[in-house]
Design a protein around this motif. Sequence first.
Motif, mmCIF file in Angstrom:
data_model
loop_
_atom_site.group_PDB
_atom_site.id
_atom_site.type_symbol
_atom_site.label_atom_id
_atom_site.label_comp_id
_atom_site.label_asym_id
_atom_site.label_seq_id
_atom_site.Cartn_x
_atom_site.Cartn_y
_atom_site.Cartn_z
ATOM 1 N N ASP A 99 1.729 -2.679 0.567
ATOM 2 C CA ASP A 99 1.237 -2.923 1.914
ATOM 3 C C ASP A 99 0.688 -4.351 1.973
ATOM 4 O O ASP A 99 0.493 -4.995 0.950
ATOM 5 N N VAL A 108 6.642 -0.927 -3.348
ATOM 6 C CA VAL A 108 6.635 -1.701 -2.103
ATOM 7 C C VAL A 108 5.199 -1.745 -1.610
ATOM 8 O O VAL A 108 4.624 -0.724 -1.228
ATOM 9 N N SER A 137 8.874 10.884 -6.667
ATOM 10 C CA SER A 137 7.571 10.905 -6.001
ATOM 11 C C SER A 137 6.446 11.349 -6.937
ATOM 12 O O SER A 137 5.271 11.203 -6.594
ATOM 13 N N MET A 144 10.993 2.045 -4.414
ATOM 14 C CA MET A 144 12.435 1.809 -4.258
ATOM 15 C C MET A 144 13.105 2.083 -5.595
ATOM 16 O O MET A 144 12.802 1.417 -6.598
ATOM 17 N N ILE A 179 0.699 8.523 -0.650
ATOM 18 C CA ILE A 179 2.153 8.510 -0.395
ATOM 19 C C ILE A 179 2.674 7.138 -0.797
ATOM 20 O O ILE A 179 2.796 6.234 0.035
ATOM 21 N N ARG A 205 5.133 4.084 -1.824
ATOM 22 C CA ARG A 205 6.471 3.663 -1.412
ATOM 23 C C ARG A 205 7.176 3.048 -2.623
ATOM 24 O O ARG A 205 6.791 1.991 -3.111
#
Length: 279
Positions: free
Chosen positions: A92, A90, A194, A233, A229, A231
């Motif tokens: 920015d 995802v 992660s 999905m 960090i 993101r």
Amino acid sequence: MIRGFYSARAGLIAHQEHMSVIANNLANINTHGFKPMRSAFTDLMYQNLNRVRNENAAQTGHGVKINKTDIMMQQGAHESTQRMLDFVIVDDLDSRGFFMLETEAGNIRYSRAGNFSLSLRDDIYYLVNGNGDYVLNSEGERIEIEFNEYTYETVYQTDENGDLILDDDGNPIVERVIEHKSNPDYEHMVFDPSVIGVFRFDNPWGLEAVNANSFIETEMSGEPVAVEIPRLMQGYLERSAVETANEMANVIVAQRAFSFSSRMVQVADEIEQTINQLR
């Protein structure tokens, strides 16, 4: 008319290459994470016909060529797969992320396609992509997948009617615990998404496209920087960013331009024949 002949020939070559770019985009309309290319044209050198350098100089060009191809980095739509090893980055608004991959030859590449799987090599399960390239973490290391080696089944004491026997506190009494050997499947996989590395570039448009729907860094793109960090999905894939309507419109434009250049080659040839027949 020799100049006209070669200018038209340059147009034929340029628009044929343009059609090849469009064809490649349409061919990858179902390739997950694919980023389409766009042709950028430029005119060729101009020549003064009357050899005069002033505001009244007569000039003629020498046609056109494809100067470069641009990578269109817009994000594709998200497609639900409900598969544990499918991932979407995802983005920015001001950056684009990429998965880092390592080929068997040790080359580093970057991709948006997150359809991963497991590969058993030297008794170790690794996270890989569809081509067998290793998926790397934020430290640039291969990701090893572990599995729960055993599962346990608890058997409780029951009476002759099959009802549980409870102790003084009302809890069922354990009769025994059965240990089962686990299978290396998704159900028993120990995996934290992660750990998957996501990297960004100061200029992602400067990346160089290579095979297998991946990119390599260049001086223009800058060096990769790990996203602290990321993101992700899980259970989704990014569809191809190709817009069919735009590509079909580009096909019509390129086809017409190719047809006009072809006609100009024919006209130039006919005029040359006429001149040669003059006595």
